[in-house]
Design a protein around this motif. Structure first.
Motif, PDB file in Angstrom:
ATOM      1  N   SER A  20       0.843  -1.193   0.000  1.00 51.04           N
ATOM      2  CA  SER A  20       0.000   0.000   0.000  1.00 51.04           C
ATOM      3  C   SER A  20       0.877   1.240   0.000  1.00 51.04           C
ATOM      4  CB  SER A  20      -0.906   0.026   1.233  1.00 51.04           C
ATOM      5  OG  SER A  20      -1.761  -1.086   1.265  1.00 51.04           O
ATOM      6  N   CYS A  21       0.378   2.281  -0.605  1.00 49.03           N
ATOM      7  CA  CYS A  21       1.072   3.577  -0.602  1.00 49.03           C
ATOM      8  C   CYS A  21       0.029   4.637  -0.285  1.00 49.03           C
ATOM      9  CB  CYS A  21       1.739   3.841  -1.938  1.00 49.03           C
ATOM     10  SG  CYS A  21       2.565   5.439  -2.031  1.00 49.03           S
ATOM     11  N   ALA A  22       0.132   5.220   0.873  1.00 48.43           N
ATOM     12  CA  ALA A  22      -0.813   6.253   1.304  1.00 48.43           C
ATOM     13  C   ALA A  22      -0.188   7.627   1.100  1.00 48.43           C
ATOM     14  CB  ALA A  22      -1.176   6.049   2.767  1.00 48.43           C
ATOM     15  N   ALA A  23      -0.952   8.521   0.548  1.00 45.36           N
ATOM     16  CA  ALA A  23      -0.446   9.851   0.230  1.00 45.36           C
ATOM     17  C   ALA A  23      -1.149  10.928   1.029  1.00 45.36           C
ATOM     18  CB  ALA A  23      -0.608  10.127  -1.246  1.00 45.36           C
ATOM     19  N   SER A  24      -0.424  11.976   1.293  1.00 47.50           N
ATOM     20  CA  SER A  24      -0.991  13.155   1.936  1.00 47.50           C
ATOM     21  C   SER A  24      -0.332  14.381   1.333  1.00 47.50           C
ATOM     22  CB  SER A  24      -0.771  13.113   3.449  1.00 47.50           C
ATOM     23  OG  SER A  24       0.608  13.056   3.745  1.00 47.50           O
ATOM     24  N   GLY A  25      -0.931  15.523   1.531  1.00 41.91           N
ATOM     25  CA  GLY A  25      -0.363  16.740   0.973  1.00 41.91           C
ATOM     26  C   GLY A  25      -1.254  17.315  -0.114  1.00 41.91           C
ATOM     27  N   ARG A  26      -0.641  17.639  -1.237  1.00 44.81           N
ATOM     28  CA  ARG A  26      -1.396  18.292  -2.305  1.00 44.81           C
ATOM     29  C   ARG A  26      -2.414  17.348  -2.917  1.00 44.81           C
ATOM     30  NH1 ARG A  26       1.639  18.702  -8.000  1.00 44.81           N
ATOM     31  NH2 ARG A  26      -0.509  18.345  -8.656  1.00 44.81           N
ATOM     32  N   THR A  27      -3.132  17.809  -3.904  1.00 48.21           N
ATOM     33  CA  THR A  27      -4.213  17.039  -4.512  1.00 48.21           C
ATOM     34  C   THR A  27      -3.670  15.761  -5.123  1.00 48.21           C
ATOM     35  OG1 THR A  27      -5.305  19.107  -5.044  1.00 48.21           O
ATOM     36  CG2 THR A  27      -6.147  17.118  -6.091  1.00 48.21           C
ATOM     37  N   PHE A  28      -3.716  14.717  -4.373  1.00 46.71           N
ATOM     38  CA  PHE A  28      -3.138  13.452  -4.778  1.00 46.71           C
ATOM     39  C   PHE A  28      -3.868  12.834  -5.949  1.00 46.71           C
ATOM     40  CE2 PHE A  28      -0.837   9.629  -4.338  1.00 46.71           C
ATOM     41  CZ  PHE A  28      -1.723   8.566  -4.409  1.00 46.71           C
ATOM     42  N   SER A  29      -5.174  13.063  -6.017  1.00 43.07           N
ATOM     43  CA  SER A  29      -5.953  12.383  -7.038  1.00 43.07           C
ATOM     44  C   SER A  29      -5.571  12.807  -8.445  1.00 43.07           C
ATOM     45  CB  SER A  29      -7.441  12.617  -6.814  1.00 43.07           C
ATOM     46  OG  SER A  29      -7.737  13.985  -6.931  1.00 43.07           O
ATOM     47  N   ARG A  30      -4.840  13.887  -8.587  1.00 43.65           N
ATOM     48  CA  ARG A  30      -4.439  14.329  -9.924  1.00 43.65           C
ATOM     49  C   ARG A  30      -3.078  13.790 -10.340  1.00 43.65           C
ATOM     50  NH1 ARG A  30      -8.505  16.562 -13.071  1.00 43.65           N
ATOM     51  NH2 ARG A  30     -10.022  17.475 -11.645  1.00 43.65           N
ATOM     52  N   LEU A  31      -2.511  12.939  -9.515  1.00 44.53           N
ATOM     53  CA  LEU A  31      -1.170  12.443  -9.788  1.00 44.53           C
ATOM     54  C   LEU A  31      -1.182  11.003 -10.272  1.00 44.53           C
ATOM     55  CD1 LEU A  31       0.740  13.834  -6.672  1.00 44.53           C
ATOM     56  CD2 LEU A  31       0.745  14.749  -9.000  1.00 44.53           C
ATOM     57  N   GLY A  32      -0.355  10.731 -11.263  1.00 38.67           N
ATOM     58  CA  GLY A  32      -0.086   9.356 -11.632  1.00 38.67           C
ATOM     59  C   GLY A  32       0.828   8.731 -10.586  1.00 38.67           C
ATOM     60  N   MET A  33       0.715   7.431 -10.404  1.00 32.27           N
ATOM     61  CA  MET A  33       1.493   6.747  -9.382  1.00 32.27           C
ATOM     62  C   MET A  33       2.256   5.585  -9.978  1.00 32.27           C
ATOM     63  SD  MET A  33       1.049   8.277  -6.553  1.00 32.27           S
ATOM     64  CE  MET A  33       1.686   7.035  -5.438  1.00 32.27           C
ATOM     65  N   GLY A  34       3.415   5.329  -9.421  1.00 35.08           N
ATOM     66  CA  GLY A  34       4.201   4.205  -9.882  1.00 35.08           C
ATOM     67  C   GLY A  34       4.812   3.435  -8.727  1.00 35.08           C
ATOM     68  N   TRP A  35       5.129   2.187  -8.992  1.00 39.66           N
ATOM     69  CA  TRP A  35       5.900   1.354  -8.072  1.00 39.66           C
ATOM     70  C   TRP A  35       7.213   1.002  -8.765  1.00 39.66           C
ATOM     71  CZ3 TRP A  35       4.938   0.360  -3.061  1.00 39.66           C
ATOM     72  CH2 TRP A  35       3.634   0.530  -2.576  1.00 39.66           C
ATOM     73  N   PHE A  36       8.267   1.097  -8.000  1.00 42.80           N
ATOM     74  CA  PHE A  36       9.594   0.736  -8.469  1.00 42.80           C
ATOM     75  C   PHE A  36      10.216  -0.193  -7.439  1.00 42.80           C
ATOM     76  CE2 PHE A  36      10.168   3.702 -11.997  1.00 42.80           C
ATOM     77  CZ  PHE A  36       9.094   4.561 -11.777  1.00 42.80           C
ATOM     78  N   ARG A  37      11.272  -0.868  -7.816  1.00 45.11           N
ATOM     79  CA  ARG A  37      11.965  -1.727  -6.863  1.00 45.11           C
ATOM     80  C   ARG A  37      13.455  -1.694  -7.109  1.00 45.11           C
ATOM     81  NH1 ARG A  37       9.864  -7.672  -9.021  1.00 45.11           N
ATOM     82  NH2 ARG A  37      11.112  -7.737 -10.939  1.00 45.11           N
ATOM     83  N   GLN A  38      14.187  -1.960  -6.045  1.00 48.64           N
ATOM     84  CA  GLN A  38      15.642  -1.988  -6.132  1.00 48.64           C
ATOM     85  C   GLN A  38      16.166  -3.161  -5.334  1.00 48.64           C
ATOM     86  OE1 GLN A  38      17.587   1.676  -5.012  1.00 48.64           O
ATOM     87  NE2 GLN A  38      19.411   1.143  -6.169  1.00 48.64           N
ATOM     88  N   ALA A  39      16.804  -4.078  -6.044  1.00 47.47           N
ATOM     89  CA  ALA A  39      17.436  -5.231  -5.409  1.00 47.47           C
ATOM     90  C   ALA A  39      18.872  -4.873  -5.062  1.00 47.47           C
ATOM     91  CB  ALA A  39      17.389  -6.424  -6.357  1.00 47.47           C
ATOM     92  N   PRO A  40      19.469  -5.582  -4.106  1.00 44.93           N
ATOM     93  CA  PRO A  40      20.850  -5.292  -3.723  1.00 44.93           C
ATOM     94  C   PRO A  40      21.798  -5.354  -4.912  1.00 44.93           C
ATOM     95  CG  PRO A  40      19.850  -6.769  -2.134  1.00 44.93           C
ATOM     96  CD  PRO A  40      18.872  -6.643  -3.281  1.00 44.93           C
ATOM     97  N   GLY A  41      22.589  -4.311  -5.076  1.00 46.52           N
ATOM     98  CA  GLY A  41      23.568  -4.277  -6.140  1.00 46.52           C
ATOM     99  C   GLY A  41      23.020  -3.964  -7.515  1.00 46.52           C
ATOM    100  N   LYS A  42      21.716  -3.671  -7.583  1.00 40.69           N
ATOM    101  CA  LYS A  42      21.098  -3.379  -8.875  1.00 40.69           C
ATOM    102  C   LYS A  42      20.494  -1.982  -8.869  1.00 40.69           C
ATOM    103  CE  LYS A  42      20.032  -8.159 -10.126  1.00 40.69           C
ATOM    104  NZ  LYS A  42      18.991  -9.086 -10.620  1.00 40.69           N
ATOM    105  N   GLU A  43      20.236  -1.489 -10.061  1.00 45.10           N
ATOM    106  CA  GLU A  43      19.596  -0.191 -10.193  1.00 45.10           C
ATOM    107  C   GLU A  43      18.099  -0.304  -9.899  1.00 45.10           C
ATOM    108  OE1 GLU A  43      22.526   1.854 -13.545  1.00 45.10           O
ATOM    109  OE2 GLU A  43      20.425   1.455 -14.003  1.00 45.10           O
ATOM    110  N   ARG A  44      17.529   0.820  -9.487  1.00 46.77           N
ATOM    111  CA  ARG A  44      16.093   0.849  -9.277  1.00 46.77           C
ATOM    112  C   ARG A  44      15.383   0.681 -10.619  1.00 46.77           C
ATOM    113  NH1 ARG A  44      13.873   5.377  -5.195  1.00 46.77           N
ATOM    114  NH2 ARG A  44      15.695   4.467  -4.123  1.00 46.77           N
ATOM    115  N   GLU A  45      14.336  -0.138 -10.638  1.00 43.41           N
ATOM    116  CA  GLU A  45      13.650  -0.428 -11.887  1.00 43.41           C
ATOM    117  C   GLU A  45      12.140  -0.245 -11.765  1.00 43.41           C
ATOM    118  OE1 GLU A  45      14.328  -4.505 -13.003  1.00 43.41           O
ATOM    119  OE2 GLU A  45      13.179  -5.295 -11.316  1.00 43.41           O
ATOM    120  N   PHE A  46      11.526   0.031 -12.896  1.00 45.99           N
ATOM    121  CA  PHE A  46      10.091   0.211 -12.975  1.00 45.99           C
ATOM    122  C   PHE A  46       9.375  -1.121 -12.739  1.00 45.99           C
ATOM    123  CE2 PHE A  46       6.075   1.731 -14.391  1.00 45.99           C
ATOM    124  CZ  PHE A  46       5.546   0.760 -15.226  1.00 45.99           C
ATOM    125  N   VAL A  47       8.249  -1.058 -12.009  1.00 51.26           N
ATOM    126  CA  VAL A  47       7.426  -2.237 -11.783  1.00 51.26           C
ATOM    127  C   VAL A  47       6.033  -2.037 -12.399  1.00 51.26           C
ATOM    128  CG1 VAL A  47       6.337  -3.716 -10.052  1.00 51.26           C
ATOM    129  CG2 VAL A  47       8.660  -2.859  -9.682  1.00 51.26           C
TER     130      VAL A  47
END
Length: 121
Positions: A20-47
């Motif tokens: 889960s990713c909970a947001a607060s602050g500015r108008t969140f509903s107008r934002l696109g959202m993404g999940w990324f991941r980073q394994a040890p020794g690797k670059e962060r990648e799009f999920v």
């Protein structure tokens, strides 16, 4: 925008987790959202990514058919349902927000702190 990711943990191969990713602050509903991941020794990648309406979703080939991204009814929470988990899914998972919906990591302006997912074989 402040993003708080949660739901990570230790699971056996073939199991499931829901992040889960909970947001607060500015108008969140107008934002696109993404999940990324980073394994040890690797670059962060799009999920996965989802548009602010929830009408468009995008996935990395490595998770397509196993992971599902969705938004809550109030659009201030984004979920990543992860099924059929594999050891290679082990990573720190980050949620991010941007005014657009994109796979490009450099486009995202706001980031959560990350949650650890460990899949044992």
């Amino acid at each position: 925008v402040q993003l708080q990711a949660s739901g990570g943990g230790l699971v056996q191969a073939g199991g499931s987790l829901r992040l889960s990713c909970a947001a607060s602050g500015r108008t969140f509903s107008r934002l696109g959202m993404g999940w990324f991941r980073q394994a040890p020794g690797k670059e962060r990648e799009f999920v996965a990514a989802i548009s602010w309406t929830g009408g468009a979703t995008y996935y990395a080939n490595s998770v397509k058919g196993r992971f599902t991204i969705s938004r809550g009814a109030a659009k201030n929470t984004v979920y990543l349902q992860m099924n059929s988990l594999k050891p290679e899914d082990t990573a720190v998972y980050y949620c991010a927000a941007d005014s657009s919906t994109t796979r490009k990591i450099g486009e995202y302006d706001y980031w959560g702190q990350g949650t650890q997912v460990t899949v044992s074989s």
